[in-house]
Design a protein around this motif. Structure first.
Motif, PDB file in Angstrom:
ATOM      1  N   SER A 198      42.173   3.718  77.753  1.00  0.00           N
ATOM      2  CA  SER A 198      41.066   4.406  77.073  1.00  0.00           C
ATOM      3  C   SER A 198      40.845   3.891  75.667  1.00  0.00           C
ATOM      4  CB  SER A 198      41.336   5.917  77.022  1.00  0.00           C
ATOM      5  OG  SER A 198      41.507   6.447  78.319  1.00  0.00           O
ATOM      6  N   TYR A 199      41.840   3.155  75.149  1.00  0.00           N
ATOM      7  CA  TYR A 199      41.734   2.723  73.756  1.00  0.00           C
ATOM      8  C   TYR A 199      41.693   1.203  73.642  1.00  0.00           C
ATOM      9  CZ  TYR A 199      42.684   7.523  72.300  1.00  0.00           C
ATOM     10  OH  TYR A 199      42.593   8.864  72.083  1.00  0.00           O
ATOM     11  N   GLU A 200      41.571   0.509  74.759  1.00  0.00           N
ATOM     12  CA  GLU A 200      41.604  -0.954  74.727  1.00  0.00           C
ATOM     13  C   GLU A 200      40.457  -1.537  73.904  1.00  0.00           C
ATOM     14  OE1 GLU A 200      41.912  -4.735  77.842  1.00  0.00           O
ATOM     15  OE2 GLU A 200      41.919  -2.659  78.597  1.00  0.00           O
ATOM     16  N   GLN A 201      39.215  -1.028  74.111  1.00  0.00           N
ATOM     17  CA  GLN A 201      38.059  -1.559  73.394  1.00  0.00           C
ATOM     18  C   GLN A 201      38.163  -1.261  71.910  1.00  0.00           C
ATOM     19  OE1 GLN A 201      35.752  -3.596  74.644  1.00  0.00           O
ATOM     20  NE2 GLN A 201      34.877  -3.779  72.580  1.00  0.00           N
ATOM     21  N   ARG A 202      38.572  -0.040  71.592  1.00  0.00           N
ATOM     22  CA  ARG A 202      38.656   0.338  70.168  1.00  0.00           C
ATOM     23  C   ARG A 202      39.781  -0.455  69.487  1.00  0.00           C
ATOM     24  NH1 ARG A 202      38.890   6.808  70.340  1.00  0.00           N
ATOM     25  NH2 ARG A 202      38.803   6.560  68.030  1.00  0.00           N
ATOM     26  N   PHE A 203      40.861  -0.825  70.252  1.00  0.00           N
ATOM     27  CA  PHE A 203      41.916  -1.660  69.689  1.00  0.00           C
ATOM     28  C   PHE A 203      41.386  -3.051  69.372  1.00  0.00           C
ATOM     29  CE2 PHE A 203      45.155  -4.916  70.735  1.00  0.00           C
ATOM     30  CZ  PHE A 203      46.035  -4.707  69.679  1.00  0.00           C
ATOM     31  N   LEU A 204      40.579  -3.577  70.311  1.00  0.00           N
ATOM     32  CA  LEU A 204      40.023  -4.911  70.087  1.00  0.00           C
ATOM     33  C   LEU A 204      39.078  -4.916  68.887  1.00  0.00           C
ATOM     34  CD1 LEU A 204      39.416  -5.978  73.812  1.00  0.00           C
ATOM     35  CD2 LEU A 204      41.254  -6.712  72.269  1.00  0.00           C
ATOM     36  N   GLU A 205      38.416  -3.757  68.681  1.00  0.00           N
ATOM     37  CA  GLU A 205      37.474  -3.664  67.554  1.00  0.00           C
ATOM     38  C   GLU A 205      38.187  -3.360  66.246  1.00  0.00           C
ATOM     39  OE1 GLU A 205      34.809  -0.637  68.798  1.00  0.00           O
ATOM     40  OE2 GLU A 205      33.782  -1.896  70.295  1.00  0.00           O
ATOM     41  N   GLY A 206      39.536  -3.115  66.312  1.00  0.00           N
ATOM     42  CA  GLY A 206      40.293  -2.841  65.090  1.00  0.00           C
ATOM     43  C   GLY A 206      40.251  -1.402  64.657  1.00  0.00           C
ATOM     44  N   ASP A 207      39.661  -0.502  65.516  1.00  0.00           N
ATOM     45  CA  ASP A 207      39.573   0.913  65.134  1.00  0.00           C
ATOM     46  C   ASP A 207      40.916   1.627  65.324  1.00  0.00           C
ATOM     47  OD1 ASP A 207      38.025   3.201  64.276  1.00  0.00           O
ATOM     48  OD2 ASP A 207      38.188   3.934  66.338  1.00  0.00           O
ATOM     49  N   VAL A 208      41.737   1.094  66.226  1.00  0.00           N
ATOM     50  CA  VAL A 208      43.060   1.695  66.475  1.00  0.00           C
ATOM     51  C   VAL A 208      44.112   0.641  66.134  1.00  0.00           C
ATOM     52  CG1 VAL A 208      44.600   2.683  68.183  1.00  0.00           C
ATOM     53  CG2 VAL A 208      42.154   3.170  68.303  1.00  0.00           C
ATOM     54  N   GLN A 209      45.065   1.002  65.228  1.00  0.00           N
ATOM     55  CA  GLN A 209      46.066   0.051  64.758  1.00  0.00           C
ATOM     56  C   GLN A 209      47.460   0.712  64.738  1.00  0.00           C
ATOM     57  OE1 GLN A 209      45.013  -1.640  60.959  1.00  0.00           O
ATOM     58  NE2 GLN A 209      42.823  -1.550  61.422  1.00  0.00           N
ATOM     59  N   LEU A 210      48.494  -0.125  64.899  1.00  0.00           N
ATOM     60  CA  LEU A 210      49.876   0.334  64.751  1.00  0.00           C
ATOM     61  C   LEU A 210      50.576  -0.633  63.829  1.00  0.00           C
ATOM     62  CD1 LEU A 210      52.219   1.608  67.598  1.00  0.00           C
ATOM     63  CD2 LEU A 210      53.089   0.367  65.636  1.00  0.00           C
ATOM     64  N   ASN A 211      51.073  -0.148  62.711  1.00  0.00           N
ATOM     65  CA  ASN A 211      51.716  -0.987  61.715  1.00  0.00           C
ATOM     66  C   ASN A 211      53.173  -0.550  61.512  1.00  0.00           C
ATOM     67  OD1 ASN A 211      49.269  -2.299  61.307  1.00  0.00           O
ATOM     68  ND2 ASN A 211      48.637  -0.849  59.723  1.00  0.00           N
ATOM     69  N   LYS A 212      54.047  -1.536  61.378  1.00  0.00           N
ATOM     70  CA  LYS A 212      55.453  -1.255  61.061  1.00  0.00           C
ATOM     71  C   LYS A 212      55.663  -1.481  59.574  1.00  0.00           C
ATOM     72  CE  LYS A 212      60.231  -2.456  62.185  1.00  0.00           C
ATOM     73  NZ  LYS A 212      61.155  -3.354  62.897  1.00  0.00           N
ATOM     74  N   VAL A 213      56.157  -0.421  58.913  1.00  0.00           N
ATOM     75  CA  VAL A 213      56.376  -0.490  57.467  1.00  0.00           C
ATOM     76  C   VAL A 213      57.875  -0.337  57.233  1.00  0.00           C
ATOM     77  CG1 VAL A 213      55.822   0.493  55.226  1.00  0.00           C
ATOM     78  CG2 VAL A 213      54.123   0.549  57.073  1.00  0.00           C
TER      79      VAL A 213
END
Length: 966
Positions: A198-213
């Protein structure tokens, strides 16, 4: 040319394998190249590191009894089981791995082939490592407008010693579906970002991100939220390890708490969303917090009334002014602080239920009504609601008991101490102690109870303090309870003691039980009394002691004990009777029947023995002694009946009297008289000055083998006692015993006759007064004194012929005795009839004295004896009513006496005795006939007489026939 046969091959998952404690693990095993059925059986075992050579059986597909005891419970509870993938392949499941499960696992397949060929088992190693993975996120309740950005942070860490990888993912739960989470975005173990479908397109568009800090922080960023994003968001981390076969296996996974996200759509005028901060599934005692978010443009200038409902029944209402109104059934809980409803803002409404119960589960609904004018119910513009399902799981009790006793083995009368330790109780508990008697299986007896408020009560069998003492039920600490029974009653107090603890919460209760075993031994078990004395013989006036040693399995001085001293005098006069008793308090009671011991006996008690001390022993102290010990249970007053008793062995004590110094003259002598009186002397040569004497006179008739006849006994107090042969009045008047001086005694024989001839002697007894009575010290026997009559100058002429007479029993018979010739002038005759019995002894039957008086030495015969004198010289004896015992020889003796002058003694002038008359008694006629008929030889002759006559007749006929032939 030949046929190739496949070999059996068992293969197991390659090791070593590393799995975390508490995880659900599987091990596969398969077999190939086998013969027989397609469905093969499998058996799993383990070799523990502590005993690598010993096989421990775990589970089998064919034998339910295969598991060892250490695994039986887990196998029965499906904590360990075998899943069959196909006929020749299985999976071993361990649902909750424990540290002790580490070891070498063996998979074995029983043989189904026609012969053994190949391998039948395979092994692999499994190591259990700690689960160090953690994942956390602070829970939030967010309400955002559509298009707003949201950022969530997840902290993930591990400290596993092995080389492992992490994967971190974000998930979304919507509605009531706990098990249908949508994947948002995951950082895999290979460090690759993978969005959910459900989030594949939004991930490709950069709307959904996961960052390691940094090393442990992972951030999810959604640039513009949409209505489809609202729901419960959480983070899930997993730890992976690479197995020897090259595959990666997740060995642990953790989920964080959830954040509630509500998204208000820009395209709607009014919307409502309800969320639960801690999720939809709660346990009893948890806190339920529901948030109702109202989405509306320009919400600050609008007026809302919010109603909370549970399963379509109103709980509370908040009006546009923020006034809270509780429904009646919830008012009491609200007053107690268990319910709370608040309005943080015009668009956020919160309902909080603390310490939820089962009655709080159901569908919660938040209903929002908008009003144009506050308080005007008729100005409602619209009504929007949202609902959520909340489930409350029953609380499971984590309470555990440990029941023990510090007195596992006691003796009757000892106290019992039982301990019940309670762990894991979250609320006050009530407690009950039960006794499970071993002799009544299935039966239980209430001992004591303690309620939640500390109040106590005793079971009916334990309320009487005189039986077991005052029971104590104490609460030693927060979770430790102790029951003390001060004194066990008997062996039946042994067995199991059960502690039942009940915990109460929200109208429900949980009960746990535990037991402890106690053995109660009888006080009589091992109780032994031994009586002993340092000497068995004591002298008169000497002291002696008797020790009653008591042995028991318990300490004697710690229990009440008494001793009874028993005594039987010697010679015995009956059974042993009580001499004295020492009570447990030390009181001594003497029996009045034993005056000889009072003032002379001392009773002493030591730790393990009782002592009887006799001062200055008397002859009355001679006899048999015994002690009887009784014990009572400790800590009980009044004592009541003894709990046990034992009797000792008997000990005889002999008291030796002072030595007798008596000496009696033993020289033989003789006395010859012609008639008149005779005197026999008995002289004491030496004796103690304060002694008294008893003298007994005896006569030995002239026949050598006769038994001595007691004539007369004069006791030390001058009491006379005649022997049976001298007990007639005539004999008593003729035989007298006199003490003529301090050391001489005489036997006077008045009017002595020739029948009085024989050897006379005396037996002297020495008696001495010793404090409490007269005691015989010894005795002495004198020499023999022969009494003889001087032979007369001439003999009387009598008929000397012996006669034989028969008389029938019951008839009368006369026995002849006649004088032949004339008597001298001025003389008188005396006659004595004798019966010679079968033993050879002569027994006088009748005496006619010279003065004409008659004497019957055997008074029982007097009525049947008479002298029928037909002439002056006829002294024939008539015996009436002849009896069988009258048979025997009879003779008479005639004596001629002359008195020199008036008043002087009669002198014997002549004597003679007749011949013997043999009397034979004949039974009556009927008796004779019965004796003849009952005679076995005669009876046999009568029976065989006809047969003898027949044989004689046949013999005569045969002889006549033979003669005729010739």
């Amino acid at each position: 040319t030949g046929v190739t046969t496949a070999q059996r091959q068992v293969t197991v998952q390659q090791g070593p394998l590393y799995r975390t404690e508490g995880s659900h693990i599987t091990l596969w095993c398969k077999v190939s190249g086998y013969q027989g059925p397609s469905e093969q059986n499998f058996q799993w075992s383990i070799y523990l590191p502590s005993a690598p050579e010993r096989e421990v059986q775990i589970v089998s597909t064919m034998d339910p009894s295969f598991p060892y005891a250490i695994y039986t419970q887990r196998v029965r509870g499906r904590g360990i089981f075998v899943e069959r993938l196909q006929g020749d392949a299985v999976l071993l499941h361990i649902t909750e791995l424990q540290e002790r499960d580490a070891g070498q696992y063996e998979c074995h397949t029983p043989n189904t082939d026609t012969r053994f060929l190949g391998t039948y088992s395979a092994k692999t190693n499994l190591s259990v490592i700690p689960d160090t993975l953690s994942a956390s996120m602070a829970p939030q309740a967010l309400t955002l407008m559509e298009g707003d950005a949201v950022e969530l942070t997840c902290e993930v860490s591990k400290s596993t010693a092995q080389h492992t990888h992490l994967s971190v993912g974000w998930y979304l739960l919507q509605g009531a579906g706990e098990h249908h989470a949508q994947e948002i975005l995951t950082l895999s173990k290979d460090f690759i970002l993978k969005p959910g479908p459900s989030y594949e397109q939004r991930f490709l568009e950069g709307d959904v991100q996961l960052n390691k800090v940094g090393n442990t922080t992972y951030k999810l960023i959604i640039g513009g939220v949409k209505p489809s994003d609202q729901g419960q968001l959480y983070c899930e981390a997993a730890e992976w390890i690479e197995d020897p076969d090259g595959t990666w296996k997740d060995i642990s996974s953790k989920q964080t708490q959830r954040t509630s996200l509500a998204v208000v759509s820009q395209g709607r005028d009014l919307s409502v969303d309800i969320t639960a901060a801690a999720g939809h599934s709660l346990a009893e005692g948890d806190t339920l917090q529901l948030s109702c978010m109202v989405g509306a443009p320009k919400s600050s200038s609008r007026h809302f009334e919010v109603t909370w409902l549970l399963s379509e029944r109103e709980v509370a209402r908040v009006d546009p002014h923020g006034v809270l109104i509780w429904e009646e059934e919830y008012q009491e809980r609200a007053k107690l602080g268990q319910l709370r409803a608040s309005k943080p803002s015009n668009t956020v409404y919160v309902l909080t239920i603390y310490d939820v119960g089962l009655e709080d589960k159901g569908t919660y609904q938040c209903s929002v009504s908008e009003m144009k004018t506050p308080g005007d119910l008729h100005s409602i513009q619209t009504n929007v609601s949202s609902s959520i399902q909340v489930n409350v799981k029953p609380t499971e009790s984590h309470m555990r008991l440990a029941v023990s006793t510090s007195t596992p083995q006691v003796t009757v009368g000892d106290p019992l101490a039982l301990h019940c330790q309670v762990q894991g109780a979250t609320s006050p508990v009530s407690l009950r102690w039960w006794h499970l008697p071993p002799q009544q299986p299935g039966h239980r007896v209430l001992v004591a109870t303690m309620e939640q408020d500390g109040s106590q009560s005793l079971g009916s069998a334990y309320r009487d303090g005189s039986t077991r003492g005052s029971l104590q039920l104490r609460k030693e600490s927060a979770g430790t309870f102790t029951l003390v029974i001060p004194s066990t009653l008997d062996e039946d107090d042994g067995g199991q003691y059960r502690c039942e603890v009940t915990q109460w919460s929200r109208g429900r209760n949980w009960t746990e039980k535990g037991e402890a075993a106690v053995t109660v031994s009888s006080m009589g078990l091992g109780l032994l009394a031994t009586l002993r004395s340092r000497t068995a013989t004591v002298s008169y006036g000497q002291s002696f002691e008797l020790f009653c040693q008591v042995d028991a399995n318990y300490t004697l001085q710690e229990v009440p004990a008494s001793v009874r001293w028993l005594f039987q005098p010697s010679p015995p006069t009956g059974p042993l009777h009580e001499l004295a008793q020492v009570s447990p308090s030390g009181t001594v009671v003497w029996r009045t029947a034993q005056p000889h011991f009072q003032g002379k006996a001392q009773l002493v008690k030591t730790d393990t023995s009782f002592k009887l001390h006799i001062h200055s022993a008397l002859p009355a102290h001679q006899g048999t002694y015994q002690c009887e010990v009784q014990v009572w249970r400790r800590n009980i007053l009044p004592l009541g009946q003894p709990a046990a008793s034992t009797s000792s062995n008997a000990v005889g004590i002999k008291v030796v009297l002072p030595e007798s110094k008596l000496q009696v003259a033993t020289k033989n002598s003789s006395v010859e008289i012609a008639g008149g009186n005779a005197a026999i002397e008995c002289r004491i040569v030496f004796a103690q000055n304060n002694s008294q004497f008893a003298v007994t006179w005896y006569l030995l008739p002239l026949l050598a083998d006769t038994t001595p006849l007691q004539i007369i006994r004069a006791s030390y107090s001058s009491i006379l006692e005649y022997g049976s042969e001298f007990s007639s009045p005539a004999q008593k008047s003729r035989f007298l015993s006199q003490r003529v001086s301090s050391n001489i005694f005489q036997l006077q024989i008045l009017s002595a006759a020739p029948r009085d001839q024989g050897r006379y002697y005396c037996v002297v007894e020495e008696w001495l007064w010793l404090v409490d009575g007269w005691y015989k010290l010894g005795e002495g026997t004198s020499g023999r004194t022969m009494l003889k009559f001087r032979p007369p100058e001439h003999q009387l002429q009598m008929e000397k012929t012996n006669h034989s007479i028969s008389a029938r029993e019951g008839e009368e018979v006369t026995l002849p005795c006649r004088l032949q010739g004339a008597l001298q002038a001025h003389t008188h005759l005396s006659a004595t009839w004798f019966h010679v019995r079968s033993g050879g002894s002569d027994s006088a039957l009748l005496i006619l004295h010279q003065d004409g008086t008659m004497e019957y030495p055997q008074e029982r015969l007097a009525a049947r004896l008479s002298l029928r004198r037909s002439s002056a010289g006829d002294f024939s004896l008539t015996l009436s009513s002849v009896q069988r015992g009258d048979a025997g020889a009879y003779y008479c003796q005639l004596q001629e006496w002359k008195q020199q002058s008036q008043g002087q003694d009669w002198n014997l002038q002549a004597l003679a005795h007749s011949g013997y008359t043999q009397l034979t008694t004949i039974p009556p006629e009927s008796t004779v006939l019965s004796r003849i008929c009952s005679s076995p030889p005669l009876l046999n002759f009568i029976l065989y007489l006809p047969l003898v006559l027949i044989l004689l007749l046949a013999l005569a006929v045969f002889c006549w026939y033979c003669k005729f032939r010739k």
